[in-house]
Design an enzyme around this catalytic site. Structure first.
Site, PDB file in Angstrom:
ATOM      1  CE1 TYR A 275       0.840  15.005   9.265  1.00  0.00           C
ATOM      2  CE2 TYR A 275       2.743  15.186  10.715  1.00  0.00           C
ATOM      3  CZ  TYR A 275       1.595  14.523  10.315  1.00  0.00           C
ATOM      4  OH  TYR A 275       1.197  13.389  10.983  1.00  0.00           O
TER       5      TYR A 275
ATOM      6  CB  SER B  13       2.314  14.193  14.628  1.00  0.00           C
ATOM      7  OG  SER B  13       3.597  13.682  14.317  1.00  0.00           O
TER       8      SER B  13
HETATM    9  P1  NAD Z   1      -3.463   6.941   6.466  1.00  0.00           P
HETATM   10  O1  NAD Z   1      -3.099   7.718   5.263  1.00  0.00           O
HETATM   11  O2  NAD Z   1      -3.337   5.458   6.465  1.00  0.00           O
HETATM   12  O3  NAD Z   1      -4.958   7.300   6.915  1.00  0.00           O
HETATM   13  C1  NAD Z   1      -5.484   8.597   6.813  1.00  0.00           C
HETATM   14  C2  NAD Z   1      -6.928   8.488   6.332  1.00  0.00           C
HETATM   15  O4  NAD Z   1      -7.488   9.804   6.299  1.00  0.00           O
HETATM   16  C3  NAD Z   1      -7.081   7.902   4.921  1.00  0.00           C
HETATM   17  O5  NAD Z   1      -8.035   6.871   4.932  1.00  0.00           O
HETATM   18  C4  NAD Z   1      -7.548   9.093   4.093  1.00  0.00           C
HETATM   19  O6  NAD Z   1      -8.406   8.720   3.014  1.00  0.00           O
HETATM   20  C5  NAD Z   1      -8.275   9.915   5.143  1.00  0.00           C
HETATM   21  N1  NAD Z   1      -8.425  11.308   4.746  1.00  0.00           N
HETATM   22  C6  NAD Z   1      -7.543  12.107   4.105  1.00  0.00           C
HETATM   23  N2  NAD Z   1      -8.086  13.325   3.896  1.00  0.00           N
HETATM   24  C7  NAD Z   1      -9.338  13.296   4.399  1.00  0.00           C
HETATM   25  C8  NAD Z   1     -10.395  14.243   4.490  1.00  0.00           C
HETATM   26  N3  NAD Z   1     -10.274  15.481   3.979  1.00  0.00           N
HETATM   27  N4  NAD Z   1     -11.550  13.885   5.095  1.00  0.00           N
HETATM   28  C9  NAD Z   1     -11.700  12.637   5.603  1.00  0.00           C
HETATM   29  N5  NAD Z   1     -10.736  11.691   5.545  1.00  0.00           N
HETATM   30  C10 NAD Z   1      -9.571  12.019   4.955  1.00  0.00           C
HETATM   31  O7  NAD Z   1      -2.591   7.563   7.656  1.00  0.00           O
HETATM   32  P2  NAD Z   1      -2.427   7.219   9.218  1.00  0.00           P
HETATM   33  O8  NAD Z   1      -0.995   7.014   9.479  1.00  0.00           O
HETATM   34  O9  NAD Z   1      -3.392   6.212   9.662  1.00  0.00           O
HETATM   35  O10 NAD Z   1      -2.800   8.661   9.798  1.00  0.00           O
HETATM   36  C11 NAD Z   1      -3.845   8.903  10.696  1.00  0.00           C
HETATM   37  C12 NAD Z   1      -3.488  10.119  11.521  1.00  0.00           C
HETATM   38  O11 NAD Z   1      -2.286   9.862  12.247  1.00  0.00           O
HETATM   39  C13 NAD Z   1      -3.235  11.389  10.703  1.00  0.00           C
HETATM   40  O12 NAD Z   1      -3.813  12.492  11.357  1.00  0.00           O
HETATM   41  C14 NAD Z   1      -1.727  11.482  10.716  1.00  0.00           C
HETATM   42  O13 NAD Z   1      -1.284  12.800  10.545  1.00  0.00           O
HETATM   43  C15 NAD Z   1      -1.397  10.937  12.096  1.00  0.00           C
HETATM   44  N6  NAD Z   1      -0.032  10.484  12.297  1.00  0.00           N
HETATM   45  C16 NAD Z   1       0.514   9.505  11.537  1.00  0.00           C
HETATM   46  C17 NAD Z   1       1.827   9.118  11.767  1.00  0.00           C
HETATM   47  C18 NAD Z   1       2.482   8.057  10.929  1.00  0.00           C
HETATM   48  O14 NAD Z   1       3.681   7.840  11.082  1.00  0.00           O
HETATM   49  N7  NAD Z   1       1.772   7.361  10.060  1.00  0.00           N
HETATM   50  C19 NAD Z   1       2.576   9.715  12.774  1.00  0.00           C
HETATM   51  C20 NAD Z   1       2.006  10.712  13.527  1.00  0.00           C
HETATM   52  C21 NAD Z   1       0.700  11.087  13.291  1.00  0.00           C
END
Ligand code: NAD
Length: 257
Positions: free
Chosen positions: A157, A143
């Site tokens: 985080y 991130s």
């Molecule tokens: P999201 O919540 O839409 O998707 C995350 C997915 O991970 C969900 O389907 C959830 O069920 C799954 N998950 C959670 N715990 C789990 C586990 N223990 N085992 C397997 N699956 C699990 O979120 P997103 O925004 O698509 O996030 C994806 C990645 O991107 C994450 O690593 C997040 O930290 C990172 N990220 C997101 C953002 C943002 O602004 N959304 C910014 C920077 C980084």
């Protein structure tokens, strides 16, 4: 097609970045192993891929558990014969993750178990499979908060994502001669459920947007496009990077009005 004949495993593929990437990879010719803890939405992702004429299999995998990580990699090889791309993408942003004084130890431990140990376990079991396939590409989702101090505190985080960047660099160096590339994808703030739940008021959203030169949240699709580049052979000389896809947030000192 940019991923013709490749087998890609994606964690957290039930929603957000993971789902968009699963669908995009499949449309570029990849066979996709859809992994998540949310079985209903995970199966839906696999169905979406099949409906558009692609190949996918859903595997329940909690990435904080070694047994599940081993099983998802085994399933990739037993179903599609090999593993070429490993996208360690699943992650959580706990609603009680705050500053160092107020964050509960249990929130810290859970965040580390999924966001950091989960990536380690994905690599632990994924790397031998990539070696058996003659090499491949690993993408670990970190991130932008791992490279900038965020004004909205989320200590566990942020620390977990910093760990992902450091681990990725070491993996890239150690496995470079094995034809395995390892890169971090660093999304900026995105319009996905994960962040919108965390920034749950207009004031919090504006506070974050003020730092983004483009003046908008990113889309999960835009992360999928970047992951596609890192997964494909087009990025054959790219390894060990913190690949920023952040609307310019890291580059900005003062953003335009
Ligand atoms: P999201 O919540 O839409 O998707 C995350 C997915 O991970 C969900 O389907 C959830 O069920 C799954 N998950 C959670 N715990 C789990 C586990 N223990 N085992 C397997 N699956 C699990 O979120 P997103 O925004 O698509 O996030 C994806 C990645 O991107 C994450 O690593 C997040 O930290 C990172 N990220 C997101 C953002 C943002 O602004 N959304 C910014 C920077 C980084």
């Amino acid at each position: 097609m940019r991923l013709q004949d490749k087998v890609a495993l994606i964690t957290g593929a039930a929603s957000g970045i993971g789902r968009e990437t699963a669908v995009l990879f499949a449309s570029e010719g990849a066979k996709v192993v859809v992994c998540d803890v949310n079985d209903e939405l995970g199966k839906e992702t696999a169905k979406l891929i099949e409906q558009q004429g692609g190949q996918a299999v859903y595997v329940h995998a909690d990435i904080s558990k070694a047994e599940d990580c081993k099983n998802m990699v085994d399933k990739a090889e037993s179903t599609f014969g090999r593993l070429n791309v490993m996208f360690n993408n699943a992650g959580i942003m706990h609603s009680s993750d705050d500053n160092a004084e107020t964050t509960e130890e249990s929130v810290w431990d859970l965040t580390m178990a999924i966001n950091l140990k989960g990536v380690f376990l994905g690599c632990k079991y994924g790397i031998p499979a990539l070696k058996r396939a003659g090499g491949g590409s690993i993408i670990n989702t970190a991130s932008f908060v791992a490279v900038l101090g965020a004004a909205t505190p989320q200590i566990a985080y942020t620390a977990s994502k910093g760990g992902v960047l450091a681990m990725t660099r070491e993996l890239a160096v150690v496995h470079a001669r094995e034809n395995i590339r390892v890169n971090s994808l660093c999304p900026g703030p995105l319009k996905t459920e994960l962040l919108m739940k965390f920034l749950d008021t207009d004031a919090k959203k504006q506070r974050r947007l003020v730092h983004v030169p483009m003046g908008r949240f990113g889309e999960a699709k835009e992360m999928a496009q970047a992951a596609l580049f890192l997964a494909s052979d087009e990025s054959s000389y790219v390894t060990g990077t913190d690949f920023m896809v952040d609307g310019g947030i890291k580059a900005a000192y003062v953003t335009p009005e």
